[in-house]
Motif scaffolding. Structure first.
Motif, mmCIF file in Angstrom:
data_model
loop_
_atom_site.group_PDB
_atom_site.id
_atom_site.type_symbol
_atom_site.label_atom_id
_atom_site.label_comp_id
_atom_site.label_asym_id
_atom_site.label_seq_id
_atom_site.Cartn_x
_atom_site.Cartn_y
_atom_site.Cartn_z
ATOM 1 N N LEU A 1 0.831 -1.207 0.000
ATOM 2 C CA LEU A 1 0.000 0.000 0.000
ATOM 3 C C LEU A 1 0.863 1.253 0.000
ATOM 4 N N PHE A 2 1.802 1.328 0.925
ATOM 5 C CA PHE A 2 2.641 2.517 1.023
ATOM 6 C C PHE A 2 3.519 2.673 -0.213
ATOM 7 N N ARG A 3 4.071 1.571 -0.732
ATOM 8 C CA ARG A 3 4.915 1.661 -1.923
ATOM 9 C C ARG A 3 4.132 2.184 -3.121
ATOM 10 N N LYS A 4 2.917 1.667 -3.297
ATOM 11 C CA LYS A 4 2.107 2.083 -4.445
ATOM 12 C C LYS A 4 1.742 3.562 -4.355
ATOM 13 N N HIS A 5 1.379 4.022 -3.164
ATOM 14 C CA HIS A 5 0.997 5.422 -3.025
ATOM 15 C C HIS A 5 2.206 6.358 -3.124
ATOM 16 N N ARG A 6 3.384 5.899 -2.677
ATOM 17 C CA ARG A 6 4.583 6.717 -2.883
ATOM 18 C C ARG A 6 4.900 6.832 -4.368
ATOM 19 N N THR A 7 4.754 5.743 -5.101
ATOM 20 C CA THR A 7 4.971 5.784 -6.552
ATOM 21 C C THR A 7 4.002 6.751 -7.213
ATOM 22 N N GLY A 8 2.746 6.704 -6.795
ATOM 23 C CA GLY A 8 1.758 7.650 -7.315
ATOM 24 C C GLY A 8 2.126 9.089 -6.993
ATOM 25 N N GLY A 9 2.672 9.307 -5.808
ATOM 26 C CA GLY A 9 3.105 10.654 -5.437
ATOM 27 C C GLY A 9 4.225 11.157 -6.329
#
Length: 135
Positions: free
Chosen positions: A42-50
């Motif tokens: 979850l955190f990795r995916k949202h950091r990538t989106g950021g």
């Protein structure tokens, strides 16, 4: 026409209720390690989106600034500022917000709290869905 609509509504409502009545399968039985891995995903995916949002915002803002400097904007300085702010600033702000909310330190804090038996933060609970467990 009325009978057709009523029949279609009946068929759709039966299909929806049958789908909602499915028994819980083994995929709902998750271990502590599964949840921790899902948190990492979850955190990795949202950091990538950021990173993506911030990069797009910066690229658009840069492009608008370059276009205005080369004279393509027709001499409208106010329009250039609005273009940079809206077209570049909004996506960049969304990206920076994602990077701050899903930073590595917040990930470590959420996992530490989960390991200690505390509930996950609300913003994590709302986003922790099944797709993060299947990776």
């Amino acid at each position: 026409m009325k009978k057709l609509l009523l029949s279609a509504g009946l068929v759709l409502s039966l299909g929806i209720s049958a789908h909602a009545q499915q028994p819980a399968g083994p995929e709902t039985m998750r271990t502590h390690a599964d949840t921790v891995q899902a948190l990492h995903n979850l955190f990795r995916k949202h950091r990538t989106g950021g990173v993506v949002w911030a990069g797009i915002g910066a690229a658009v803002a840069g492009r608008v600034a370059i276009a205005s400097a080369s004279g393509d904007s027709g001499g409208n300085g106010g329009g250039t500022a609005v273009g940079i702010g809206v077209l570049g600033g909004v996506p960049a702000a969304i990206g920076v917000g994602k990077l701050l909310r899903f930073s590595g330190s917040r990930e470590a804090a959420a996992i530490a709290a989960y390991d200690a038996g505390k509930p996950l933060p609300r913003y994590v609970q709302r986003r922790l869905v099944t797709k993060y467990f299947s990776r």
